[in-house]
Design an enzyme around this catalytic site. Structure first.
Site, PDB file in Angstrom:
ATOM      1  N   ASP A 114       0.878  -1.161   0.000  1.00 34.52           N
ATOM      2  CA  ASP A 114       0.000   0.000   0.000  1.00 34.52           C
ATOM      3  C   ASP A 114       0.925   1.223   0.000  1.00 34.52           C
ATOM      4  OD1 ASP A 114      -2.028   1.803   0.032  1.00 34.52           O
ATOM      5  OD2 ASP A 114      -3.114   0.934   1.722  1.00 34.52           O
TER       6      ASP A 114
HETATM    7  C1  BGC Z   1      -4.829   3.554   0.046  1.00 35.40           C
HETATM    8  C2  BGC Z   1      -4.971   2.572  -1.103  1.00 35.40           C
HETATM    9  C3  BGC Z   1      -4.775   3.288  -2.399  1.00 35.40           C
HETATM   10  C4  BGC Z   1      -3.400   3.954  -2.395  1.00 35.40           C
HETATM   11  C5  BGC Z   1      -3.090   4.729  -3.648  1.00 35.40           C
HETATM   12  C6  BGC Z   1      -3.543   4.347  -0.024  1.00 35.40           C
HETATM   13  O1  BGC Z   1      -3.528   5.382   0.907  1.00 35.40           O
HETATM   14  O2  BGC Z   1      -4.892   2.865   1.271  1.00 35.40           O
HETATM   15  O3  BGC Z   1      -6.215   1.954  -1.068  1.00 35.40           O
HETATM   16  O4  BGC Z   1      -4.901   2.407  -3.469  1.00 35.40           O
HETATM   17  O5  BGC Z   1      -3.351   4.880  -1.308  1.00 35.40           O
HETATM   18  O6  BGC Z   1      -3.838   5.895  -3.691  1.00 35.40           O
END
Ligand code: BGC
Length: 766
Positions: free
Chosen positions: A218
């Site tokens: 993530d």
């Molecule tokens: C989120 C993800 C997301 C990623 C990219 C993170 O903060 O938890 O779900 O895909 O950011 O934006």
């Protein structure tokens, strides 16, 4: 592909926010974009909500209420096609985390409290997207059930609960749909960060489930590439500006990781690039459409219609004492800010920039040109406004029916923070009491990404819950209210009566690092139903303007398990859709088990008086539990019930069957063990909020950043969902990721100075 060692060390970490490296065009690259209910394609450096025009479908909590894997697959398919058109190689979704508490701020992005339902939805979604040559990212692996401290909280869970609840939807989806990527979550699971959790990433995901795709972190979840790659992660996102790469290089030189280990990750990334990647030239040739150009496209119109169909299928009629559908002659007054600021989605990384479509008020006006309207409350504050309330009472003077538009507002829920109350916003509570005094019939048209305590529920005549239904939610809501469409959504989660009744009540989103999942297997209906706790609305529940009858249950033993069939008849006078649900009733053994568990479902259309036969096949997994001591799935032998229900609480047909398996199985109640880390109190995984308690430098930085956010978003306020999420990320994320995402505004070396200062002060008792 021949990459130099340096290139290999570079490939395992992204470039910018959304890309993998191409080494000047030597190889293709991946472009990753959020997800999941639309495409948030952004230019580098853009603010969160600043993305290309795209279709906004209902969010996952709404989509799951359709109980319709067909429409979810069609949405996946259109998202795959739209991704292709936009040059997106990996769409970051879907999310199959379990809804442990209704207060998780991000529940709107997740399907359900039930792993089977979530797994089925995600499988259809991924198959739909990936058949277009576009990859997906199944997220957030795993046990990422709260937003509070999301980058530092440790989900402490026993293995059986993990296997049967928190990992189950991932397992089903990985096996059935082979997502191109799996996203390792921010949190720790049983003491180890998900990105560094070898048991999860290698032993279970790859070796047991046979996963061959990439594990991506993530965004900002990886703080140590060496540990992550050794555990089975492949790609760190986003860019860590050589900081993590240099540490990896040093570890390689010192023998803490081998080139073969790095090669495994590199080869998996190269395989994904081969399948889903694009060339630098293809990317350069792409030109984003303006909103006008986007809206004029035939495909946009077709997809908007699909978003409408999905929202129609998702709307759940929760209560109807005869006023719905509205009659063309009804004299109506519309009250509520959400009638004009209709909520279509939640805030955060999934925010989609869609076209401006008609609001609830616009759509109702096409049916009732003489309706009256007042906002009644301001959805961007919590305080009541007496003038607005007076105005609301005044405009209802000649009306027979009030359509009240309310529910959870943008202030209540969003990514990066959890809700702090189960109640509705105070100003709405006050207004609802005022409206009730008027003695009129009232329909509650409700929005929001998660359950809440519906004020005066017993006094509303009808309630239609639309969740966050995407760009066509207003059109869908009005079509359902007026009877142009017949409601067929069913709840994909329980609506409890009170917060104190919820399973994780005493250990959810505390500021403690270790979050003990003491309730074990008993989340959602497994808790309420097994313990006979009354609820506002049960899992699987939803009304229709017609009625369905169920009969002729046949359960036949087959080689694989059982074939269950029965007949559903539409006994009312309109066409409608029924959602038959199959639950298995477990017998009481010498081990914990929920009373009943969802094992299959479908959605069928029926004309008045029409009957259809439904059949479900049950395999061994409908009866299995995970035996931790034997490390395998087993069927406890005994008598089970096969139940057909309209909801988990309304079982209409049942038959008992005897299932062979392990006799007299006994599984001890698990105990939770908390792992404490050794070493210094503060490290790069501490947050700036924690560091600032012991470091003046961190405190100053924090204060300056709050100031900076206020200036960056003039007139928006710190409660605004986008600002709120970013501020939480800064304060509460790991200092490593915050520092890197500051793009050099905080030099990385300053972080080391701060950590030293905080540890010094902590150790000397300051
Ligand atoms: C989120 C993800 C997301 C990623 C990219 C993170 O903060 O938890 O779900 O895909 O950011 O934006």
């Amino acid at each position: 592909m021949n990459l130099s060692l340096d290139e290999k060390l570079s490939l395992v970490t992204g470039v910018g926010f959304w890309h993998t490296k191409s080494f000047g065009g030597k190889i293709k690259h991946l472009e990753l974009s959020d997800g999941p209910h639309g495409i948030r394609k952004q230019a580098e450096g853009a603010q969160n909500n600043d993305s290309e025009p795209a279709i906004c479908y209902p969010t996952a909590s709404a989509l799951a209420c359709t109980f319709d894997t067909g429409i979810v697959g069609r949405i996946g398919d259109e998202l795959g096609k739209e991704s292709k058109e936009k040059g997106v190689s990996i769409l970051l979704g879907p999310g199959v985390n379990m809804k442990r508490s209704p207060l998780c701020g991000r529940n709107f992005e997740y399907y359900s409290e039930d792993p089977y339902l979530a797994g089925r939805m995600a499988t259809s979604f991924i198959n739909g997207v990936q058949q277009n040559g576009v990859g997906t990212s199944l997220k957030h692996f795993a046990a990422n059930s709260q937003e509070t401290h999301r980058m530092r909280s440790d989900s402490v869970i026993d293995e059986r609960t993990l296997r049967e609840i928190y990992l189950k939807a991932f397992e089903m989806t990985v096996k059935a749909a082979k997502p191109a990527t799996v996203m390792a979550s921010y949190n720790l699971v049983n003491g180890t960060y998900s990105t560094e959790n070898k048991w999860m990433l290698t032993d279970v995901l790859r070796n047991e489930w046979g996963y061959e795709g990439i594990v991506v972190s993530d965004w900002g979840a990886c703080t140590n590439l060496t540990k992550a790659i050794k555990a089975g992660m492949d790609l760190e996102m986003p860019d860590s500006f050589e900081v993590h790469k240099n540490a990896l290089k040093k570890d390689l030189e010192e023998g803490n990781i081998t080139e073969e280990e790095i090669d495994k990750a590199v080869n998996r990334i190269l395989a994904a690039i081969e399948k889903y990647g694009l060339t630098d030239e293809e990317e350069a040739a792409y030109k984003a459409p303006t909103m006008e150009e986007f809206l004029a496209k035939e495909s946009t119109k077709r997809r908007h219609e699909l978003a409408y169909q999905a929202s129609v299928g998702a709307g759940v009629l929760l209560k109807n004492e005869g006023i719905l559908p509205l009659h063309p002659e009804d004299k109506i007054a519309v009250i509520g800010d959400l009638a004009v600021k209709t909520r279509i989605q939640g805030g955060g990384s999934s925010h989609i920039n869609s076209g401006a479509y008609p609001t609830v008020l616009d759509c109702l006006k096409t049916h009732y040109p003489n309706l009256t309207f007042a906002r009644g409350y301001d959805s961007m504050v919590l305080e009541l406004d007496e003038v607005m309330e007076e105005e609301a009472a005044a405009v209802t003077k000649d009306a027979e029916i009030i359509v009240y538009c309310g529910g959870l507002t943008d202030l209540a829920e969003g990514e990066g923070y959890d809700r702090d109350t189960f109640k509705m916003p105070e100003n709405q509570i006050h207004l609802i009491h005022k409206l009730m005094e008027l003695g009129k019939k009232i329909v509650f048209l409700s929005f929001g990404g998660a359950p809440f305590e519906m004020e005066c529920l017993e006094q509303f005549d009808s309630v239609l819950q639309m969740y966050l239904g995407g760009e066509a939610v207003a059109e869908a809501a009005v079509a359902l209210l007026t009877g142009l469409e017949n409601p067929s959504g069913h709840l994909a989660e329980t609506w409890p009566l009170y917060m104190k009744d919820t399973p994780a009540y005493s250990n959810f989103a505390s500021r403690e690092k270790h979050v003990l999942y003491n309730e074990g297997l008993f989340i959602g209906y497994r808790h309420y139903n097994s313990r006979k706790i009354p609820v506002q609305f049960p899992f699987g529940y939803g009304l229709s303007y017609t009625d369905f009858e169920y009969d002729n249950l046949h359960v036949e033993k087959t080689e694989e398990g059982f074939l269950v069939s029965f007949t559903v008849t539409n006994t009312g006078n309109r066409a409608g859709k029924a959602v038959p649900q199959l639950y298995v009733r477990n017998f009481k053994g010498d081990f914990e088990r929920a009373d009943v568990e969802l094992r299959d479902f479908t959605k069928i259309s029926l004309n008045p008086e029409e009957s259809k036969e439904v059949s479900f096949k049950l395999g061994p997994d409908a009866f299995q539990i995970y035996d931790v001591s034997e490390k395998k799935w087993v069927i406890p032998e005994g008598e089970y019930g096969i139940l057909i229900g309209r909801s988990v609480e309304e079982i209409v047909l049942s038959e008992n069957v005897y299932v062979e398996g392990v006799k007299d199985l006994s599984i001890p109640k698990p105990e939770l063990t908390v792992s404490e880390e050794a070493g210094e109190r503060f490290t790069i995984t501490s947050s700036y909020a924690e560091l600032s308690e012991y470091s003046e430098t961190a405190k100053k930085l924090l204060d300056q950043t709050v100031e900076m956010f206020i200036q960056m978003f003039p007139g928006r306020g710190l409660d605004d969902p986008e600002v709120h999420m970013m501020l939480e990320m800064f304060k509460d994320g790991t200092a490593d990721s915050t520092t890197l995402m500051s793009h050099g505004r905080i030099p990385y070396d300053t972080l080391y100075t701060i950590i030293d200062e905080a540890n010094r002060n902590y150790n000397s008792g300051k």
